[in-house]
Structure formats: C-alpha cells, structure tokens
Design a protein around this motif. Structure first.
Motif, PDB file in Angstrom:
ATOM      1  N   PHE A 262       2.627  -8.379   2.966  1.00 26.92           N
ATOM      2  CA  PHE A 262       2.138  -7.008   2.869  1.00 26.92           C
ATOM      3  C   PHE A 262       3.132  -6.033   3.482  1.00 26.92           C
ATOM      4  O   PHE A 262       3.808  -6.333   4.462  1.00 26.92           O
ATOM      5  N   ALA A 263       3.195  -4.830   2.897  1.00 33.23           N
ATOM      6  CA  ALA A 263       3.945  -3.726   3.485  1.00 33.23           C
ATOM      7  C   ALA A 263       3.256  -2.421   3.107  1.00 33.23           C
ATOM      8  O   ALA A 263       2.417  -2.388   2.192  1.00 33.23           O
ATOM      9  N   GLU A 264       3.592  -1.348   3.829  1.00 25.29           N
ATOM     10  CA  GLU A 264       3.017  -0.036   3.541  1.00 25.29           C
ATOM     11  C   GLU A 264       4.131   0.994   3.469  1.00 25.29           C
ATOM     12  O   GLU A 264       5.003   1.043   4.337  1.00 25.29           O
ATOM     13  N   LEU A 265       4.093   1.811   2.410  1.00 28.60           N
ATOM     14  CA  LEU A 265       5.086   2.848   2.175  1.00 28.60           C
ATOM     15  C   LEU A 265       4.366   4.177   1.991  1.00 28.60           C
ATOM     16  O   LEU A 265       3.437   4.282   1.181  1.00 28.60           O
ATOM     17  N   ARG A 266       4.792   5.183   2.736  1.00 29.07           N
ATOM     18  CA  ARG A 266       4.159   6.508   2.655  1.00 29.07           C
ATOM     19  C   ARG A 266       5.217   7.595   2.580  1.00 29.07           C
ATOM     20  O   ARG A 266       6.318   7.437   3.114  1.00 29.07           O
ATOM     21  N   THR A 267       4.868   8.696   1.923  1.00 29.56           N
ATOM     22  CA  THR A 267       5.666   9.912   2.026  1.00 29.56           C
ATOM     23  C   THR A 267       4.788  10.993   2.639  1.00 29.56           C
ATOM     24  O   THR A 267       3.563  10.976   2.480  1.00 29.56           O
ATOM     25  N   VAL A 268       5.401  11.910   3.365  1.00 25.74           N
ATOM     26  CA  VAL A 268       4.658  12.861   4.184  1.00 25.74           C
ATOM     27  C   VAL A 268       4.390  14.150   3.411  1.00 25.74           C
ATOM     28  O   VAL A 268       5.318  14.827   2.959  1.00 25.74           O
ATOM     29  N   SER A 269       3.108  14.477   3.276  1.00 22.16           N
ATOM     30  CA  SER A 269       2.702  15.672   2.531  1.00 22.16           C
ATOM     31  C   SER A 269       2.349  16.846   3.431  1.00 22.16           C
ATOM     32  O   SER A 269       2.360  17.997   2.987  1.00 22.16           O
ATOM     33  N   ASN A 270       2.038  16.563   4.701  1.00 27.08           N
ATOM     34  CA  ASN A 270       1.570  17.624   5.606  1.00 27.08           C
ATOM     35  C   ASN A 270       1.660  17.145   7.052  1.00 27.08           C
ATOM     36  O   ASN A 270       1.665  15.935   7.311  1.00 27.08           O
ATOM     37  N   PRO A 271       1.726  18.074   7.980  1.00 28.19           N
ATOM     38  CA  PRO A 271       1.662  17.688   9.393  1.00 28.19           C
ATOM     39  C   PRO A 271       0.219  17.400   9.791  1.00 28.19           C
ATOM     40  O   PRO A 271      -0.712  18.041   9.303  1.00 28.19           O
ATOM     41  N   ILE A 272       0.015  16.429  10.656  1.00 30.71           N
ATOM     42  CA  ILE A 272      -1.315  16.145  11.182  1.00 30.71           C
ATOM     43  C   ILE A 272      -1.682  17.234  12.188  1.00 30.71           C
ATOM     44  O   ILE A 272      -0.856  17.670  12.983  1.00 30.71           O
ATOM     45  N   GLY A 273      -2.936  17.651  12.160  1.00 31.96           N
ATOM     46  CA  GLY A 273      -3.396  18.668  13.094  1.00 31.96           C
ATOM     47  C   GLY A 273      -4.464  19.528  12.461  1.00 31.96           C
ATOM     48  O   GLY A 273      -5.087  19.122  11.469  1.00 31.96           O
ATOM     49  N   PRO A 274      -4.713  20.718  13.005  1.00 30.34           N
ATOM     50  CA  PRO A 274      -5.716  21.613  12.422  1.00 30.34           C
ATOM     51  C   PRO A 274      -5.474  21.813  10.921  1.00 30.34           C
ATOM     52  O   PRO A 274      -4.337  22.054  10.502  1.00 30.34           O
ATOM     53  N   ARG A 275      -6.525  21.673  10.148  1.00 33.91           N
ATOM     54  CA  ARG A 275      -6.372  21.698   8.689  1.00 33.91           C
ATOM     55  C   ARG A 275      -5.839  23.044   8.222  1.00 33.91           C
ATOM     56  O   ARG A 275      -6.423  24.096   8.485  1.00 33.91           O
ATOM     57  N   ASP A 276      -4.723  22.981   7.500  1.00 27.95           N
ATOM     58  CA  ASP A 276      -4.075  24.173   6.960  1.00 27.95           C
ATOM     59  C   ASP A 276      -3.533  23.807   5.588  1.00 27.95           C
ATOM     60  O   ASP A 276      -2.414  23.303   5.464  1.00 27.95           O
ATOM     61  N   ARG A 277      -4.340  24.056   4.546  1.00 23.85           N
ATOM     62  CA  ARG A 277      -3.920  23.670   3.203  1.00 23.85           C
ATOM     63  C   ARG A 277      -2.623  24.360   2.795  1.00 23.85           C
ATOM     64  O   ARG A 277      -1.874  23.837   1.963  1.00 23.85           O
ATOM     65  N   GLY A 278      -2.347  25.521   3.381  1.00 28.17           N
ATOM     66  CA  GLY A 278      -1.117  26.217   3.059  1.00 28.17           C
ATOM     67  C   GLY A 278       0.127  25.483   3.513  1.00 28.17           C
ATOM     68  O   GLY A 278       1.228  25.736   3.017  1.00 28.17           O
TER      69      GLY A 278
ATOM     70  N   SER B 118       0.876  -1.173   0.000  1.00 25.44           N
ATOM     71  CA  SER B 118       0.000   0.000   0.000  1.00 25.44           C
ATOM     72  C   SER B 118       0.910   1.218   0.000  1.00 25.44           C
ATOM     73  O   SER B 118       1.708   1.401   0.923  1.00 25.44           O
ATOM     74  N   ALA B 119       0.815   2.044  -1.048  1.00 23.47           N
ATOM     75  CA  ALA B 119       1.730   3.177  -1.187  1.00 23.47           C
ATOM     76  C   ALA B 119       0.951   4.465  -1.405  1.00 23.47           C
ATOM     77  O   ALA B 119      -0.146   4.455  -1.959  1.00 23.47           O
ATOM     78  N   GLY B 120       1.542   5.575  -0.989  1.00 22.32           N
ATOM     79  CA  GLY B 120       0.888   6.859  -1.202  1.00 22.32           C
ATOM     80  C   GLY B 120       1.438   7.910  -0.268  1.00 22.32           C
ATOM     81  O   GLY B 120       2.497   7.733   0.345  1.00 22.32           O
ATOM     82  N   ILE B 121       0.708   9.006  -0.159  1.00 22.06           N
ATOM     83  CA  ILE B 121       1.120  10.095   0.717  1.00 22.06           C
ATOM     84  C   ILE B 121       0.245  10.086   1.972  1.00 22.06           C
ATOM     85  O   ILE B 121      -0.792   9.420   2.011  1.00 22.06           O
ATOM     86  N   GLY B 122       0.676  10.822   2.988  1.00 21.09           N
ATOM     87  CA  GLY B 122      -0.094  10.863   4.223  1.00 21.09           C
ATOM     88  C   GLY B 122       0.356  12.018   5.100  1.00 21.09           C
ATOM     89  O   GLY B 122       1.308  12.739   4.781  1.00 21.09           O
ATOM     90  N   GLY B 123      -0.340  12.180   6.212  1.00 21.12           N
ATOM     91  CA  GLY B 123       0.006  13.217   7.183  1.00 21.12           C
ATOM     92  C   GLY B 123       0.963  12.677   8.224  1.00 21.12           C
ATOM     93  O   GLY B 123       0.814  11.540   8.683  1.00 21.12           O
ATOM     94  N   GLY B 124       1.947  13.484   8.612  1.00 22.94           N
ATOM     95  CA  GLY B 124       2.952  13.041   9.558  1.00 22.94           C
ATOM     96  C   GLY B 124       2.765  13.646  10.946  1.00 22.94           C
ATOM     97  O   GLY B 124       2.289  14.776  11.082  1.00 22.94           O
TER      98      GLY B 124
END
Length: 216
Positions: A181-197, A61-67
């Motif tokens: 099975f394995a999972e690979l992710r790269t981090v697109s944003n910090p987890i927390g209050p939504r801030d698209r910026g 399972s691969a993709g981006i996610g919040g860190g």
C-alpha cells in the motif's frame, strides 16, 4: 497477478489520475468519501480480484487533500510515509488519546492508529517523483476547520504534511489482504479555518494528473 489498483474518493480525482496514465495494467476507481466507504469498497475490489485468480500487485490511495501550512504548499505533491487515523481514539481532560494508548489487547487493535507505506512501493514512487514531499498523511472523518483544531493536530503529529479522508481505510483493507500500500496526495488548500476562496482545486487536479505518471 494483475497490475496496480489506484483508488480515489470521487470521480473527479479518478479522472485526473487517468489523464496522466497510459497503462492498461493500472486500474483507477473511485470508492467513496471517508475511511469506512473507501476501506469497504477497496476490500471488496481486492477480494474479487483474488477470487478471480488475478490479485493486484499493490494499492495506492490517491487524491487531493489539505496541507499543513509551513510544511507543504498548495499544489505540492505528497507521498505518505504512513497513513494515520488521526481521530481514532478517545477524548480526555488531558487531551486526545490515540486508540493505541487505550490499553486494548493487541488482537482488538488490528493495525492500530497508523499503517506504514510499503517500503518498496514508496521507494519506487519517490524515485519517480523526486520533487514530492514525504511525511505522514492524516485520515480524518471530520475535516479540520478551526485554527485550534489545526494546531492540535500539528502538535500531535509533527511529521504530518496533509490531511485527507480515505487513506487509512484503504491501508487497512490492503494490510488485511496482504497487498502493498501507498498513499499519494496533492495539496488543494491549507488546513485551518474554512476559506473556500483559498482552495485551488484546478491546480491540485493538474498536479495529480502530473504525478500519475509515477503510477505507470
């Protein structure tokens, strides 16, 4: 037996993975957003391959996610030690109760709240990606968007590094099919209050393309 199956939530993630590959033995397909869609589609792909006499050797399972801030940074690559259904359970006055702790018979729990990554597949990926962070990747159906929610998850899962929406569903499909099975992710944003910026999609997709060489 055929090669590796890599599943992503959306086409943009699949394209980023394919851009880093030059291997006909790796199949890369988007399977939908969320654990239900991803799990069902992955199960179908595995069943069709097995019925054709060409089962996959493994599923990623691969993709981006919040860190989680302080554990990983935006742009980092992460390998899951286990994929956790972080919101599968029950609320109570004392807090969240994971499904593993609700007293259900084992035959009803299935794999429970978490599926560990296959040791051999994880070891191979760690060798190919020595700079990757390693830890639990949380699967949620509702992305965390508040400081309180982030703090609660971080306290419940001190080894968690990333939050995403598909890994656990894919992991269950792989476990039931007996496929590593394995999972690979790269981090697109910090987890927390939504801030698209604060989102860095371009950087996360570039990191995903770079990490894809490990899937060859």
């Amino acid at each position: 037996m055929t090669g590796l199956l890599v599943v992503t939530a959306v086409s943009a993630e699949a394209e980023a993975v394919r851009a880093g590959l030059d291997d006909q033995a790796v199949t890369v397909l988007p399977v939908g957003v969320g654990p239900a869609a991803a799990g069902a589609a992955t199960a179908r792909l595995l069943a069709l391959a097995e019925a054709a006499g060409r089962p996959y050797r493994g599923v990623v399972s691969a993709g981006i996610g919040g860190g989680f801030v302080g554990r990983v940074a935006v742009g980092d690559t992460v390998l899951a030690t286990r994929s956790v259904a972080a919101d599968l359970g029950a609320e109570s006055p004392e807090g969240f109760i994971p499904v593993d702790e609700l007293g259900m018979p084992p035959e009803l729990l299935g794999v429970g709240n978490a599926v560990p990554a296959d040791p051999g597949l994880l070891a191979a990926l760690r060798t190919a990606l020595p700079g990757a962070s390693v830890g639990a990747v949380l699967t949620v159906s509702t992305v965390t968007g508040t400081a309180a929610g982030t703090d609660a998850l971080a306290q419940r899962h001190p080894d968690a590094v990333v939050e995403a929406m598909e890994g656990y569903g894919v992991a269950v499909a792989a476990a039931q099919a007996g496929v590593p099975f394995a999972e690979l992710r790269t981090v697109s944003n910090p987890i927390g209050p939504r801030d698209r910026g604060a989102w860095r999609m371009k950087e996360a997709f570039a990191a995903l393309t770079e990490a894809a060489h490990a899937l060859r």
